[in-house]
Scaffold this active site. Sequence first.
Site, PDB file in Angstrom:
ATOM      1  CG  ASN A 181     111.681  17.010  13.925  1.00 46.18           C
ATOM      2  OD1 ASN A 181     112.004  16.662  12.774  1.00 46.18           O
ATOM      3  ND2 ASN A 181     110.806  17.571  14.338  1.00 46.18           N
ATOM      4  CE  LYS A 238     110.214  15.713   9.953  1.00 46.89           C
ATOM      5  NZ  LYS A 238     109.888  16.759  10.798  1.00 46.89           N
ATOM      6  CD  GLU A 254     108.321  19.302   8.580  1.00 46.17           C
ATOM      7  OE1 GLU A 254     108.610  18.770   9.824  1.00 46.17           O
ATOM      8  OE2 GLU A 254     107.290  19.993   8.352  1.00 46.17           O
ATOM      9  NE  ARG A 313     106.890  10.540  10.724  1.00 45.07           N
ATOM     10  CZ  ARG A 313     106.662  11.702  10.654  1.00 45.07           C
ATOM     11  NH1 ARG A 313     107.798  12.482  10.521  1.00 45.07           N
ATOM     12  NH2 ARG A 313     105.636  12.353  10.951  1.00 45.07           N
ATOM     13  CG  ASP A 349     101.769  18.466   9.249  1.00 38.77           C
ATOM     14  OD1 ASP A 349     101.555  17.257   9.766  1.00 38.77           O
ATOM     15  OD2 ASP A 349     102.574  19.311   9.536  1.00 38.77           O
ATOM     16  CD  GLU A 405     101.592  20.206  14.575  1.00 37.36           C
ATOM     17  OE1 GLU A 405     101.918  18.735  14.617  1.00 37.36           O
ATOM     18  OE2 GLU A 405     102.229  21.027  14.152  1.00 37.36           O
ATOM     19  CD1 TRP A 421     106.157  27.763   6.814  1.00 34.40           C
ATOM     20  CD2 TRP A 421     106.974  25.435   6.930  1.00 34.40           C
ATOM     21  NE1 TRP A 421     107.155  27.782   7.703  1.00 34.40           N
ATOM     22  CE2 TRP A 421     107.859  26.308   7.700  1.00 34.40           C
ATOM     23  CE3 TRP A 421     107.185  24.113   6.742  1.00 34.40           C
ATOM     24  CZ2 TRP A 421     108.435  25.536   8.509  1.00 34.40           C
ATOM     25  CZ3 TRP A 421     108.042  23.457   7.590  1.00 34.40           C
ATOM     26  CH2 TRP A 421     108.952  24.453   8.386  1.00 34.40           C
TER      27      TRP A 421
HETATM   28  C1  GCU Z   1     104.456  18.568  11.501  1.00 34.75           C
HETATM   29  C2  GCU Z   1     104.841  19.226  13.123  1.00 34.75           C
HETATM   30  C3  GCU Z   1     106.196  19.103  13.437  1.00 34.75           C
HETATM   31  C4  GCU Z   1     106.769  17.567  12.934  1.00 34.75           C
HETATM   32  C5  GCU Z   1     106.111  17.173  11.586  1.00 34.75           C
HETATM   33  C6  GCU Z   1     106.506  15.612  11.236  1.00 34.75           C
HETATM   34  O1  GCU Z   1     105.016  19.598  10.604  1.00 34.75           O
HETATM   35  O2  GCU Z   1     104.561  20.667  13.060  1.00 34.75           O
HETATM   36  O3  GCU Z   1     106.616  19.359  14.563  1.00 34.75           O
HETATM   37  O4  GCU Z   1     108.063  17.451  13.143  1.00 34.75           O
HETATM   38  O5  GCU Z   1     104.842  17.538  11.458  1.00 34.75           O
HETATM   39  O6  GCU Z   1     105.591  14.920  11.251  1.00 34.75           O
HETATM   40  O7  GCU Z   1     107.620  15.125  11.150  1.00 34.75           O
END
Ligand code: GCU
Length: 665
Positions: A194, A273, A277, A310, A356, A384, A527
């Site tokens: 991110n 990415k 998200e 990704r 995930d 995580e 989600w």
């Molecule tokens: C999960 C994670 C995020 C991360 C995402 C990803 O959702 O909680 O923090 O950014 O994976 O792999 O891009």
Amino acid sequence: MQGVDPAWLPDEAFRPIGTRRTLIRGSGPLVDTVHAEVAEACVRFGGSVSRDGTLVSCAPYERYDLVLELTGAEDGGGGEAFTFERGDGPATVTASGGSGLLYGLFHVVRLGDTAFQGSYGREEHRPESAVRMLDHWDNVAVHPVMGQVERGYAGGSLFWQDGRARGELLGRVRAYGRLLAACGINAVAVNNVNVHEAEAHLLTDRIREVAEIAGALRPYGIRTHLSVTFAAPMVLGGLPTADPLDEAVRGWWAEASARAYAAIPDFGGYVVKADSEGRPGPFAYGRSHADGANMLAAALEPYGGTVHWRAFVYDHRQDWRDRTTDRARAAYDHFTPLDGEFADNAVLQVKHGPMDFQVREPVSPLIGAMPGTRLAVETQATQEYTGQQRHVCWLGPMWSEVLRFRPHGGADGASVGELARGGLVAVSNVGDDPFWTGHPLAQANLYTFGRLAWQPHADPGRILDEWIGLTFAPGPADTRLHAGLRTVLDGSWRTYEKYTAPLGVGWMVQPGHHYGPSVDGYEYSPWGTYHFADRDGIGVDRSVTTGTGYAGQYAKVWAEVYESPDTCPDELLLFFHHVSYGHTLQSGKTVIQHIYDTHFEGVQEVEEAREVWASLAGLMDPARHARVAERFEEQLRSAREWRDQINSYFLRKSGVADAHGRRIH
Ligand code: GCU
């Protein structure tokens, strides 16, 4: 290095080399690293090292015990393979590339004294996966919600502090590179996928900081990669669009890449990415992900770079009432139509499971469904969803199961490890914590990942033994310590699975930070992460006949196994099926009794592991022991919380009493 936990490279591990006579043949920067390693060991332990016949420190010996020989001209290329053998003469490592020689040196370190005893026929060692990579989710600045390292449980970033590169602390980065080389890692992406505002600039005006990190990692054969934002031409270049087919956009990336390579000649490339998200991506311009990835691949191609694109693309704003959308399907649905369209230097990076990084997921059906695409498989070393480095959870057995899985079935079909032609990747679990990983035993995950990436079919138990031997007891094995560590780590993933979400259904975590139980925490969220428990039963129907059809994304051999609750493996039952609480598992237990039993067992196993740990006091560095002991208290508290919330929830939903009459609240 002073003040840095030696992890699996304590000084003692170099005693067998450092007390002997070594000859190093060859030249180049990585041979210099090999030489420096051996020379330091010799200073410490009294041995000697000669280079190309020039005696550096004198020793009263006539012949050598170890010869490390570069057979290629220079160590810039030449590969990572090495040979090891020992007959009557010295133990000998040969390699045609500097990295190979370095890996050969660490092989001798792992063997310890046994490298110099007995005879070994010529053994060839080569990594099965060319790219063995760690992705850091580090931010330059501290993020208000995520902290500095997204999903990081080991303090701040290794690379940045107070918004700047840790210039004076690059020694620690170098020490990190050394540890990584010793377990076989050869690539690191230094920033979060991110990519926020400050981090976007790492590609352009802050590329020098990346170059400094690359400089600290290079002596250990590690290439540096960078996460970039797809919107960079707009955010950094002031262009009105980031359309991958726009000439100005393509020109911008070509120039940015040229500058990156001017600063870092062996730069590895980009991690992206996109359309995931909320991150920008090619969809905004009506373009495909192949268009997006190929544009970046073209910019990197002249320099031998790679784009890791990704596949984590799904609708994160779905309506929980909408039963037709299944997040698990998303990566396959998005990417399989693009098979064959990606450039040679574009790697599609796929999470190992369809959701995930849950404690248990089936292997992503995308792996095995894209024969015309180079795939990398992404795992998560950072814990995580597996206890956030407050719980012991050694992930070796899980990764090994994934890597050995054969998407097309049969003994002859390729395994995931073989299909990952674009490499194996783990999200790093390291920060600026004195033990690197917060929980000292989480170091085992980092080590195991590297060794499995080198050899995906290796026995994880043997890797664990290796890690224990190096980290805790170099020299004559302390059997009590070794056995104790084995007991604590070996079954810890299955223990964690027992006291958290049952039978593959996943989630049930606190929203946002993802630590601790909240059974319905994600149930009415956007989600796509639901368990659908009601008074009669639980689970997600992903069958073809009555469900979302996800099971049909697998090759026939697995699609058939997963399609029916009668053949679906117990541990994945609720991932694939919605069943009643009274449904009998293959184990012979009902679902509800399985939930109760595993939750009681899981807590009991944590209690036992904590006792074993307590009994190891005095057998290791007290600070390390104390840190783990402290974490065990939290693990036990948390495991009890999980047990009680899950058991109470399902007792209340189902009204079915525990067959053993234990206390449920
Ligand atoms: C999960 C994670 C995020 C991360 C995402 C990803 O959702 O909680 O923090 O950014 O994976 O792999 O891009």
